[in-house]
Design an enzyme around this catalytic site. Sequence first.
Site, PDB file in Angstrom:
ATOM      1  N   SER A   1       0.878  -1.201   0.000  1.00 36.70           N
ATOM      2  CA  SER A   1       0.000   0.000   0.000  1.00 36.70           C
ATOM      3  C   SER A   1       0.895   1.224   0.000  1.00 36.70           C
ATOM      4  O   SER A   1       2.044   1.162   0.479  1.00 36.70           O
ATOM      5  CB  SER A   1      -0.853   0.018   1.271  1.00 36.70           C
TER       6      SER A   1
ATOM      7  N   TYR B   1      -1.686  -0.724  10.544  1.00 41.58           N
ATOM      8  CA  TYR B   1      -1.741  -0.913   9.092  1.00 41.58           C
ATOM      9  C   TYR B   1      -0.471  -0.346   8.434  1.00 41.58           C
ATOM     10  O   TYR B   1       0.179  -1.030   7.636  1.00 41.58           O
ATOM     11  CB  TYR B   1      -2.994  -0.211   8.547  1.00 41.58           C
TER      12      TYR B   1
HETATM   13  N1  LIG Z   1      -8.646  -0.585  -1.015  1.00 42.22           N
HETATM   14  C1  LIG Z   1      -7.609   0.208  -0.898  1.00 42.22           C
HETATM   15  O1  LIG Z   1      -7.738   1.437  -1.039  1.00 42.22           O
HETATM   16  C2  LIG Z   1      -6.236  -0.354  -0.668  1.00 42.22           C
HETATM   17  C3  LIG Z   1      -5.136   0.473  -0.915  1.00 42.22           C
HETATM   18  C4  LIG Z   1      -3.861  -0.030  -0.764  1.00 42.22           C
HETATM   19  C5  LIG Z   1      -3.660  -1.350  -0.404  1.00 42.22           C
HETATM   20  N2  LIG Z   1      -4.744  -2.159  -0.179  1.00 42.22           N
HETATM   21  C6  LIG Z   1      -4.435  -3.559   0.153  1.00 42.22           C
HETATM   22  O2  LIG Z   1      -4.942  -4.396  -0.863  1.00 42.22           O
HETATM   23  C7  LIG Z   1      -5.224  -5.686  -0.331  1.00 42.22           C
HETATM   24  C8  LIG Z   1      -6.614  -6.095  -0.761  1.00 42.22           C
HETATM   25  O3  LIG Z   1      -7.543  -5.204  -0.154  1.00 42.22           O
HETATM   26  P1  LIG Z   1      -8.964  -4.808  -0.761  1.00 42.22           P
HETATM   27  O4  LIG Z   1      -9.029  -3.347  -0.768  1.00 42.22           O
HETATM   28  O5  LIG Z   1      -9.210  -5.571  -2.008  1.00 42.22           O
HETATM   29  O6  LIG Z   1      -9.877  -5.284   0.469  1.00 42.22           O
HETATM   30  P2  LIG Z   1     -11.086  -6.298   0.652  1.00 42.22           P
HETATM   31  O7  LIG Z   1     -11.548  -6.068   2.047  1.00 42.22           O
HETATM   32  O8  LIG Z   1     -12.057  -6.158  -0.462  1.00 42.22           O
HETATM   33  O9  LIG Z   1     -10.389  -7.732   0.554  1.00 42.22           O
HETATM   34  C9  LIG Z   1      -9.597  -8.238   1.582  1.00 42.22           C
HETATM   35  C10 LIG Z   1      -9.455  -9.730   1.409  1.00 42.22           C
HETATM   36  O10 LIG Z   1      -8.569 -10.212   2.431  1.00 42.22           O
HETATM   37  C11 LIG Z   1      -9.120 -11.384   2.991  1.00 42.22           C
HETATM   38  N3  LIG Z   1      -8.670 -11.523   4.376  1.00 42.22           N
HETATM   39  C12 LIG Z   1      -8.630 -10.573   5.339  1.00 42.22           C
HETATM   40  N4  LIG Z   1      -8.162 -11.099   6.478  1.00 42.22           N
HETATM   41  C13 LIG Z   1      -7.898 -12.406   6.236  1.00 42.22           C
HETATM   42  C14 LIG Z   1      -7.407 -13.472   7.024  1.00 42.22           C
HETATM   43  N5  LIG Z   1      -7.069 -13.330   8.308  1.00 42.22           N
HETATM   44  N6  LIG Z   1      -7.276 -14.685   6.424  1.00 42.22           N
HETATM   45  C15 LIG Z   1      -7.605 -14.875   5.139  1.00 42.22           C
HETATM   46  N7  LIG Z   1      -8.061 -13.890   4.341  1.00 42.22           N
HETATM   47  C16 LIG Z   1      -8.228 -12.682   4.889  1.00 42.22           C
HETATM   48  C17 LIG Z   1     -10.626 -11.193   2.913  1.00 42.22           C
HETATM   49  O11 LIG Z   1     -11.280 -12.450   3.001  1.00 42.22           O
HETATM   50  C18 LIG Z   1     -10.751 -10.532   1.543  1.00 42.22           C
HETATM   51  O12 LIG Z   1     -10.782 -11.544   0.548  1.00 42.22           O
HETATM   52  C19 LIG Z   1      -5.069  -5.569   1.191  1.00 42.22           C
HETATM   53  O13 LIG Z   1      -3.826  -6.097   1.575  1.00 42.22           O
HETATM   54  C20 LIG Z   1      -5.092  -4.074   1.429  1.00 42.22           C
HETATM   55  O14 LIG Z   1      -4.359  -3.713   2.561  1.00 42.22           O
HETATM   56  C21 LIG Z   1      -6.023  -1.691  -0.287  1.00 42.22           C
END
Ligand SMILES: NC(=O)c1ccc[n+]([C@@H]2O[C@H](COP(=O)([O-])OP(=O)(O)OC[C@H]3O[C@@H](n4cnc5c(N)ncnc54)[C@H](O)[C@@H]3O)[C@@H](O)[C@H]2O)c1
Length: 249
Positions: free
Chosen positions: A138, A151
Site C-alpha cells: 500500500s 496498518y
Molecule cells: N482498497 C484500498 O484502497 C487499498 C489500498 C492499498 C492497499 N490495499 C491492500 O490491498 C489488499 C486487498 O484489499 P482490498 O481493498 O481488495 O480489500 P477487501 O476487504 O475487499 O479484501 C480483503 C481480502 O482479504 C481477505 N482476508 C482478510 N483477512 C484475512 C485473514 N485473516 N485470512 C484470510 N483472508 C483474509 C478477505 O477475506 C478478503 O478476501 C489488502 O492487503 C489491502 O491492505 C487496499
Amino acid sequence: MNLKLKDKTCIVTGATSGMGKAIAIAFHKAGANLVLSGRNEERGDLLAQNLENSIFLAGDVSEPKYNKKLVEIAIENFGKLDIVSLNAGILGLGNVIDLSIADWHTTLNTNLSSIFYISKYAIPYLEKNNGNILINASIAAFKSFPNHPAYCASKAGSVAVMKQMAVDYAPKIRVNAICPGPVDTPLIWDSAKAFEDPEKAVENAGNTTLLKRLGKPEDIASLALFLVSDDASWITGTAMNIDGGILNT
Ligand SMILES: NC(=O)c1ccc[n+]([C@@H]2O[C@H](COP(=O)([O-])OP(=O)(O)OC[C@H]3O[C@@H](n4cnc5c(N)ncnc54)[C@H](O)[C@@H]3O)[C@@H](O)[C@H]2O)c1
C-alpha cells in the site's frame, strides 16, 4: 486472448473480495490454474465454480498451518507452483492509545506475518520453476494516515520483507510489491470510518489523486498480471506505486 499465464499455477490470497478477486479473474483469463484463499466460504466457493481450474480453501492467513495447506493443495492438484499473489489484508483501525494490543497483533499477523509463513512453504517450489511472489502492500508503507498505526507498520514491513526476500532468492525467484493508493473496494469504506465524515473521506481520496478518481480493482489486476508474467522478467525487489499519482501531490 493473451494467455500470459498458461500452465502456471498461482495462489491468490484475499481472492473473495476487492483487488484479490479482480486479480484472480485476470490470472484465470490469462490461463492460470488457481488456488484461491479467503475467509468467506460462500463467496469463495462461488468464485471457484465460475473459474475453471481453480480450487478455493477458506481459512485464516495468520495461521501458519493454513498457509502450508495452500501450498500443498497447489502441488497436489496442479503438480507445481509458479506464482504467489498476496492480497489478504485488514486495517486494525485506532490510534496507538485506542488500538488494543490484540488488534495490533492481529493486524500485523494478517498483513505481515502471513507473508513470511506462505513464503517459507512456497519458496522451495517456486525455486524449481523460476517463480515469483507479488505482495499487495500500500502507499501506507510510505505515507501516514490518521488512526492506522498497525496498518502503516504492517505495510512498511511488507515492503521491507519483499526487498529482503528478493535479495536472498535471486536469481531464481522474483519478489515484488504493488502499492495501491485509494481503490474502490470494501476495505476503503472501512478505512474511511477513521475519518469524521466517511463519505467525504472516500470522495476526497479519489479527488486528491492527480487522476481525480479512485482506483478500480481491475486497474490493480492489470499491473499484477504484468508483474507476475514473464514480461516483467527483469523486475525484482521493486515496490511499484499504483495510486493515481497521489504520492506526487
Ligand atoms: N482498497 C484500498 O484502497 C487499498 C489500498 C492499498 C492497499 N490495499 C491492500 O490491498 C489488499 C486487498 O484489499 P482490498 O481493498 O481488495 O480489500 P477487501 O476487504 O475487499 O479484501 C480483503 C481480502 O482479504 C481477505 N482476508 C482478510 N483477512 C484475512 C485473514 N485473516 N485470512 C484470510 N483472508 C483474509 C478477505 O477475506 C478478503 O478476501 C489488502 O492487503 C489491502 O491492505 C487496499
